[in-house]
Design an enzyme around this catalytic site. Structure first.
Site, PDB file in Angstrom:
ATOM      1  CB  SER A 151      -0.979  -0.172   1.278  1.00  0.00           C
ATOM      2  OG  SER A 151      -1.735   0.886   1.069  1.00  0.00           O
ATOM      3  CG  ASP A 227      -7.104  -3.203  -1.988  1.00  0.00           C
ATOM      4  OD1 ASP A 227      -7.817  -2.059  -1.355  1.00  0.00           O
ATOM      5  OD2 ASP A 227      -5.962  -3.373  -1.702  1.00  0.00           O
ATOM      6  CG  HIS A 260      -5.648  -2.642   1.292  1.00  0.00           C
ATOM      7  ND1 HIS A 260      -5.042  -2.434   0.255  1.00  0.00           N
ATOM      8  CD2 HIS A 260      -4.932  -1.842   2.077  1.00  0.00           C
ATOM      9  CE1 HIS A 260      -4.122  -1.304   0.267  1.00  0.00           C
ATOM     10  NE2 HIS A 260      -3.989  -1.059   1.441  1.00  0.00           N
TER      11      HIS A 260
END
Lengths: 282, 282
Positions: A151, A227, A260
């Site tokens: 991320s 996600d 995620h």
């Protein structure tokens, strides 16, 4: 030798998982990080894989939930996980106390703007200070480094690789922010850390760096199709397009049904470790 | 069908890791537990491995840190992790607020003593209620169950196996409390949950059960040589002696340098999953 305090240490997967603290010259604060050193012949050095974490994380998330140790032990790779920002008294945080800026959200840049410029120097910390410290205290071969991240840390890994050609043998990412200067998380962070000049932002943005001529031979990126940040913040299509235009070999895997979280990361962590190992271990 | 609430659900290692809540008839409280279901052919059922956690833990510790999913996915095994005690308003805790009794420390017994007897019914919960519930809601083959656990949960796994002959195909433990009626943690818990009659205690004590004739064909136990609880609380030598005297095949592995943490457990988790799988999957 720079001083290093061992905060915790455990035997795990045949090696040593440790958590360490040091006084950082870059951030002007105490910083924590974790290192896994696999079992190895005394006197030998090992390649190192850097892992940059995402928003809100510390070293602890991947250390506890990342499932990297079995593969690192098998392939003989040191795994280092820095924190995501300076912390402590005197470190300014976002006045609104939001989780996408300030503490836990250093975005791996050196801030130029007040009040952040004194402490938020995560680019120099991760690229220079911490590697020097780790090389002093752990059996690392500095010629064999690779980097990955998740991320915001995926952004960090891509940008570190693109800004420091030749330093990392390989670069990979889980659900990276690839074009921060064009998405809400990045726009907020870059405006506050780097100021209004968008030409500066481009030097900390993977897609913009590639558009402007920076190169990597190849990239491995995993991203979950479920996600929640996929379209608004991660925008993998922009990385695909930039790599296509600049003839960079990108292996982008859209992983069906994954989100995620570390349940996603840990699923593909061993893959990434082995992919890096193929490029680090001869 | 008994009601079950999905609290969280993630795709991981090709399967589904979930956290669930239900109103327990045994404990009279809401209870949380986690289940990992590997990818499988629709309509088929899978064997199940129960994991009982140690003092202070909830379902979350092993779910996040246990590193069991890769092996369970590979072998097609459902992994279920219950909580370690009832929780919530009205559940009495140790008046001293200590971590080795009460909340997070149900010791897998049905308490006979007030004020604990109303809610602390973890033996019946783990042996009967939860398996029924799990069989209703997940693709479990109830004829193929195995059990393992850590510390207090290692005690739980051993005692469940010894008290329910034929129910579990295999039993293993990480750093188990093997003789609770003779060590401080167990003496405190058994006195408060079960009262002063030591003949009752023996029915919840692995070494005593074996001495009194209960049998298992074989046992796998890992224990770290640097476990801080080794001598005072875990006393593996007593299990060795009881198994030797009763001709039970015990594979006790003293793992050099490991402690009591999930860094130890996760190192040997895949071994345990594969050991159980060899006995569960034909």
């Amino acid at each position: 030798m720079t001083e290093l305090e061992t905060v915790d240490s455990w035997k795990s997967h045949g090696g040593t998982q440790g958590v360490y603290r040091h006084a950082s010259r870059e951030t002007g604060t105490d910083m924590l990080f974790s290192v896994f050193v696999p079992d190895h012949e005394p006197g030998t050095t090992l390649p190192v894989l850097w892992y940059l974490s995402g928003l809100t994380c510390t070293h602890a998330n991947v250390t506890e939930k990342g499932e990297f140790r079995a593969a690192c032990a098998e392939r003989g790779i040191i795994f280092v996980a820095p924190d995501t920002s300076p912390r402590g008294e005197g470190v300014p945080d976002d006045s609104a106390g939001e989780w996408d800026f300030g503490l836990g959200a250093g975005f791996y840049v050196d801030a130029s703007e007040r009040p952040f410029s004194d402490h938020y120097r995560m680019a120099s910390y991760v690229a220079d200070e911490l590697p020097e410290l780790v090389s002093e205290h752990f059996p690392v071969d500095p010629e064999r480094q690779s980097i990955c991240g998740h991320s915001m840390g995926g952004h960090g890994a891509l940008v570190m690789g693109l800004r420091h050609p030749g330093r990392y043998r390989s670069v990979s990412a889980f659900a990276p922010i690839v074009n921060p200067s064009q998405v809400p998380w990045g726009k907020k962070a870059f405006a506050l850390y780097l100021g209004p000049d968008k030409s500066v932002w481009r030097k900390h943005d993977a897609v913009a760096l590639i558009e402007d001529g920076a190169r990597l031979d190849e990239l491995l990126v995993d991203i979950g199709t479920d996600d929640p940040f996929l379209e608004e913040q991660l925008t993998p299509g922009r990385l695909e397009q930039a790599c296509r235009e600049k003839d960079i070999s990108l292996r982008l895997r859209r992983q069906q049904g994954y989100d995620h979280s570390y349940y996603f990361i840990s699923t593909f962590m061993a893959d990434h470790v082995h992919w890096h190992a193929d490029r680090l271990v001869k």
